[in-house]
Design a protein around this motif. Structure first.
Motif, PDB file in Angstrom:
ATOM      1  N   GLU A  27      27.606  25.627  27.260  1.00 12.57           N
ATOM      2  CA  GLU A  27      26.391  26.381  26.897  1.00 12.57           C
ATOM      3  C   GLU A  27      25.206  26.001  27.779  1.00 12.57           C
ATOM      4  O   GLU A  27      24.470  26.873  28.258  1.00 12.57           O
ATOM      5  CB  GLU A  27      26.047  26.149  25.424  1.00 12.57           C
ATOM      6  CG  GLU A  27      26.977  26.831  24.437  1.00 12.57           C
ATOM      7  CD  GLU A  27      26.786  28.341  24.395  1.00 12.57           C
ATOM      8  OE1 GLU A  27      25.758  28.825  24.909  1.00 12.57           O
ATOM      9  OE2 GLU A  27      27.670  29.032  23.852  1.00 12.57           O
ATOM     10  N   ILE A  28      25.007  24.717  28.011  1.00 14.36           N
ATOM     11  CA  ILE A  28      23.845  24.302  28.803  1.00 14.36           C
ATOM     12  C   ILE A  28      24.098  24.448  30.305  1.00 14.36           C
ATOM     13  O   ILE A  28      23.156  24.528  31.088  1.00 14.36           O
ATOM     14  CB  ILE A  28      23.398  22.867  28.462  1.00 14.36           C
ATOM     15  CG1 ILE A  28      24.554  21.873  28.571  1.00 14.36           C
ATOM     16  CG2 ILE A  28      22.799  22.811  27.069  1.00 14.36           C
ATOM     17  CD1 ILE A  28      24.131  20.427  28.333  1.00 14.36           C
ATOM     18  N   LEU A  29      25.360  24.499  30.697  1.00 15.75           N
ATOM     19  CA  LEU A  29      25.674  24.734  32.113  1.00 15.75           C
ATOM     20  C   LEU A  29      25.364  26.159  32.522  1.00 15.75           C
ATOM     21  O   LEU A  29      25.163  26.440  33.710  1.00 15.75           O
ATOM     22  CB  LEU A  29      27.155  24.436  32.392  1.00 15.75           C
ATOM     23  CG  LEU A  29      27.556  22.976  32.576  1.00 15.75           C
ATOM     24  CD1 LEU A  29      29.067  22.864  32.718  1.00 15.75           C
ATOM     25  CD2 LEU A  29      26.870  22.346  33.788  1.00 15.75           C
ATOM     26  N   LYS A  30      25.321  27.057  31.575  1.00 13.54           N
ATOM     27  CA  LYS A  30      25.136  28.481  31.872  1.00 13.54           C
ATOM     28  C   LYS A  30      23.810  28.761  32.574  1.00 13.54           C
ATOM     29  O   LYS A  30      23.687  29.743  33.312  1.00 13.54           O
ATOM     30  CB  LYS A  30      25.219  29.299  30.588  1.00 13.54           C
ATOM     31  CG  LYS A  30      25.407  30.794  30.812  1.00 13.54           C
ATOM     32  CD  LYS A  30      25.673  31.510  29.499  1.00 13.54           C
ATOM     33  CE  LYS A  30      25.991  32.977  29.757  1.00 13.54           C
ATOM     34  NZ  LYS A  30      24.902  33.716  30.403  1.00 13.54           N
ATOM     35  N   ASP A  31      22.841  27.892  32.390  1.00 11.91           N
ATOM     36  CA  ASP A  31      21.521  28.101  32.995  1.00 11.91           C
ATOM     37  C   ASP A  31      21.293  27.218  34.222  1.00 11.91           C
ATOM     38  O   ASP A  31      20.165  27.088  34.698  1.00 11.91           O
ATOM     39  CB  ASP A  31      20.421  27.830  31.959  1.00 11.91           C
ATOM     40  CG  ASP A  31      20.500  28.781  30.779  1.00 11.91           C
ATOM     41  OD1 ASP A  31      20.790  29.970  31.010  1.00 11.91           O
ATOM     42  OD2 ASP A  31      20.299  28.320  29.634  1.00 11.91           O
TER      43      ASP A  31
ATOM     44  N   VAL B 243      37.062  28.420  32.586  1.00 12.04           N
ATOM     45  CA  VAL B 243      36.549  27.259  31.867  1.00 12.04           C
ATOM     46  C   VAL B 243      35.075  27.422  31.490  1.00 12.04           C
ATOM     47  O   VAL B 243      34.669  27.095  30.375  1.00 12.04           O
ATOM     48  CB  VAL B 243      36.726  25.979  32.722  1.00 12.04           C
ATOM     49  CG1 VAL B 243      36.064  24.787  32.049  1.00 12.04           C
ATOM     50  CG2 VAL B 243      38.203  25.704  32.956  1.00 12.04           C
ATOM     51  N   LEU B 244      34.273  27.954  32.433  1.00 14.69           N
ATOM     52  CA  LEU B 244      32.847  28.124  32.193  1.00 14.69           C
ATOM     53  C   LEU B 244      32.575  29.424  31.440  1.00 14.69           C
ATOM     54  O   LEU B 244      33.407  30.341  31.435  1.00 14.69           O
ATOM     55  CB  LEU B 244      32.097  28.139  33.531  1.00 14.69           C
ATOM     56  CG  LEU B 244      32.203  26.856  34.364  1.00 14.69           C
ATOM     57  CD1 LEU B 244      31.579  27.081  35.740  1.00 14.69           C
ATOM     58  CD2 LEU B 244      31.541  25.689  33.654  1.00 14.69           C
ATOM     59  N   LEU B 245      31.415  29.510  30.813  1.00 16.64           N
ATOM     60  CA  LEU B 245      31.044  30.738  30.106  1.00 16.64           C
ATOM     61  C   LEU B 245      30.772  31.858  31.092  1.00 16.64           C
ATOM     62  O   LEU B 245      30.314  31.611  32.219  1.00 16.64           O
ATOM     63  CB  LEU B 245      29.796  30.494  29.261  1.00 16.64           C
ATOM     64  CG  LEU B 245      29.957  29.577  28.041  1.00 16.64           C
ATOM     65  CD1 LEU B 245      28.615  29.439  27.323  1.00 16.64           C
ATOM     66  CD2 LEU B 245      31.015  30.119  27.077  1.00 16.64           C
ATOM     67  N   PRO B 246      31.039  33.110  30.718  1.00 16.54           N
ATOM     68  CA  PRO B 246      30.745  34.246  31.602  1.00 16.54           C
ATOM     69  C   PRO B 246      29.279  34.234  32.015  1.00 16.54           C
ATOM     70  O   PRO B 246      28.390  33.975  31.203  1.00 16.54           O
ATOM     71  CB  PRO B 246      31.060  35.457  30.716  1.00 16.54           C
ATOM     72  CG  PRO B 246      32.067  34.960  29.734  1.00 16.54           C
ATOM     73  CD  PRO B 246      31.671  33.542  29.449  1.00 16.54           C
ATOM     74  N   GLY B 247      29.028  34.492  33.288  1.00 16.34           N
ATOM     75  CA  GLY B 247      27.665  34.525  33.795  1.00 16.34           C
ATOM     76  C   GLY B 247      27.170  33.210  34.357  1.00 16.34           C
ATOM     77  O   GLY B 247      26.071  33.147  34.919  1.00 16.34           O
ATOM     78  N   THR B 248      27.962  32.151  34.222  1.00 19.56           N
ATOM     79  CA  THR B 248      27.571  30.866  34.799  1.00 19.56           C
ATOM     80  C   THR B 248      27.608  30.955  36.318  1.00 19.56           C
ATOM     81  O   THR B 248      28.546  31.502  36.896  1.00 19.56           O
ATOM     82  CB  THR B 248      28.521  29.733  34.329  1.00 19.56           C
ATOM     83  OG1 THR B 248      28.540  29.698  32.905  1.00 19.56           O
ATOM     84  CG2 THR B 248      28.056  28.388  34.873  1.00 19.56           C
ATOM     85  N   HIS B 249      26.597  30.431  36.958  1.00 17.51           N
ATOM     86  CA  HIS B 249      26.500  30.503  38.414  1.00 17.51           C
ATOM     87  C   HIS B 249      27.142  29.261  39.024  1.00 17.51           C
ATOM     88  O   HIS B 249      26.640  28.144  38.865  1.00 17.51           O
ATOM     89  CB  HIS B 249      25.035  30.607  38.842  1.00 17.51           C
ATOM     90  CG  HIS B 249      24.390  31.886  38.417  1.00 17.51           C
ATOM     91  ND1 HIS B 249      23.145  32.275  38.856  1.00 17.51           N
ATOM     92  CD2 HIS B 249      24.826  32.887  37.593  1.00 17.51           C
ATOM     93  CE1 HIS B 249      22.835  33.447  38.324  1.00 17.51           C
ATOM     94  NE2 HIS B 249      23.841  33.827  37.548  1.00 17.51           N
ATOM     95  N   HIS B 250      28.244  29.448  39.753  1.00 15.00           N
ATOM     96  CA  HIS B 250      28.972  28.284  40.272  1.00 15.00           C
ATOM     97  C   HIS B 250      29.583  28.549  41.641  1.00 15.00           C
ATOM     98  O   HIS B 250      29.842  29.695  42.026  1.00 15.00           O
ATOM     99  CB  HIS B 250      30.063  27.851  39.280  1.00 15.00           C
ATOM    100  CG  HIS B 250      31.101  28.896  39.004  1.00 15.00           C
ATOM    101  ND1 HIS B 250      32.320  28.929  39.640  1.00 15.00           N
ATOM    102  CD2 HIS B 250      31.108  29.945  38.140  1.00 15.00           C
ATOM    103  CE1 HIS B 250      33.039  29.944  39.174  1.00 15.00           C
ATOM    104  NE2 HIS B 250      32.320  30.586  38.271  1.00 15.00           N
ATOM    105  N   LEU B 251      29.801  27.462  42.368  1.00 15.85           N
ATOM    106  CA  LEU B 251      30.351  27.497  43.724  1.00 15.85           C
ATOM    107  C   LEU B 251      31.286  26.305  43.892  1.00 15.85           C
ATOM    108  O   LEU B 251      30.920  25.174  43.555  1.00 15.85           O
ATOM    109  CB  LEU B 251      29.223  27.419  44.757  1.00 15.85           C
ATOM    110  CG  LEU B 251      29.607  27.131  46.214  1.00 15.85           C
ATOM    111  CD1 LEU B 251      30.356  28.328  46.815  1.00 15.85           C
ATOM    112  CD2 LEU B 251      28.370  26.809  47.048  1.00 15.85           C
ATOM    113  N   SER B 252      32.477  26.547  44.423  1.00 23.01           N
ATOM    114  CA  SER B 252      33.425  25.464  44.671  1.00 23.01           C
ATOM    115  C   SER B 252      33.349  25.029  46.132  1.00 23.01           C
ATOM    116  O   SER B 252      33.341  25.865  47.041  1.00 23.01           O
ATOM    117  CB  SER B 252      34.850  25.916  44.336  1.00 23.01           C
ATOM    118  OG  SER B 252      34.992  26.125  42.947  1.00 23.01           O
TER     119      SER B 252
END
Length: 263
Positions: free
Chosen positions: A87-91, A109-118
């Motif tokens: 939940e807090i990773l989403k922002d 694994v992450l919530l939809p809409g989470t901004h991430h880069l591998s």
């Protein structure tokens, strides 16, 4: 945003410390703007204190203090560590350095809409001369990607690749330092055998490799052409090149990459 962004490390092992050292050493940011959590509290405190960083009791505290979160735990731990803090990773801007965790795997694994880069960094990032392999597939906004590049291009060559190329690019950049270190040691051993002092041999070998690499990066010259430029007809260098070729120098390096990729 680069001037004010705060970075949190979930996991503070060798690679996370290398990234922190690069950022601090190149004065990209101070330790005061970096936070970290790890399983061993005493070890974490020791490793953060000497860098002027803030230790955190758990991933939740780390994420709450940070704008950009670097996931640097062992690959098998990623899902268990991130599940309680989705939940807090989403922002936040989530950057992964965990091997074997591309975009699609994080999407589950992450919530939809989470901004991430591998990404896949290598250890020379600790002295600001690293490589950061980044997956083309990501969910960062243009502004977030710009911020990421502004920060990390100061300590690494940021190279985007397709998902299918992540593994081999990571092998080249991540395992290559071991091969290069073996080459440096062998060069120095050869010089020591001929009477040159050990410390001088290492210094000359290391600067030669660093200078040759910089020359290629800045000129864009083909490595074969660079080799030819040093090999005069009937000269000394071509004698050494021929000796290496007889012993399968280049094919051995290619075999090493193949062996890793087919493991």
């Amino acid at each position: 945003m680069k001037q004010h962004i705060k970075i949190g490390f979930i996991g503070f092992g060798n690679m996370a410390q290398a990234i922190a050292d690069g950022l601090i050493g190149k004065q990209v940011m101070t330790g005061e703007r970096m936070y970290a959590c790890a399983k061993n509290w005493d070890k974490l405190c020791a490793n953060t204190e000497k860098r002027g960083m803030t230790p955190c009791k758990d991933p939740k505290e780390t994420v709450e203090q940070s704008d950009m979160v670097i996931v640097a735990v062992k690959p098998y731990m990623v899902e268990a560590v991130l599940a309680p803090i989705r939940e807090i990773l989403k922002d936040k801007i989530v950057i992964s350095v965990a091997a074997g965790w591309p975009f699609e795997k994080y999407e589950k694994v992450l919530l939809p809409g989470t901004h991430h880069l591998s990404t896949m960094p290598n250890t020379p990032i600790s002295v600001g001369e690293g490589i950061l392999i980044c997956e083309n597939a990501h969910s960062l906004s243009d502004a977030e990607m710009d911020t990421f590049r502004q920060i990390f291009s100061s300590i690494a060559l940021v190279q985007m690749v397709d998902t299918s190329q992540l593994s081999v690019a990571g092998t080249l950049a991540g395992c290559g330092p071991a091969f290069t270190s073996m080459f440096l040691e062998a060069l120095a051993d050869g010089a020591v055998k001929q009477g040159l002092a050990r410390d001088v041999s290492y210094r000359l070998a290391s600067q030669m490799v660093a200078g040759t690499a910089k020359l290629q990066l800045e000129s864009g010259a083909h490595p074969g052409a660079m080799k030819d430029a040093v090999c005069s007809p009937g000269g000394t260098t071509i004698v050494g090149v021929a000796a290496l070729e007889r012993r399968g120098f280049r094919s051995s390096v290619i075999d090493a990459i193949d062996a890793i990729e087919s493991r």
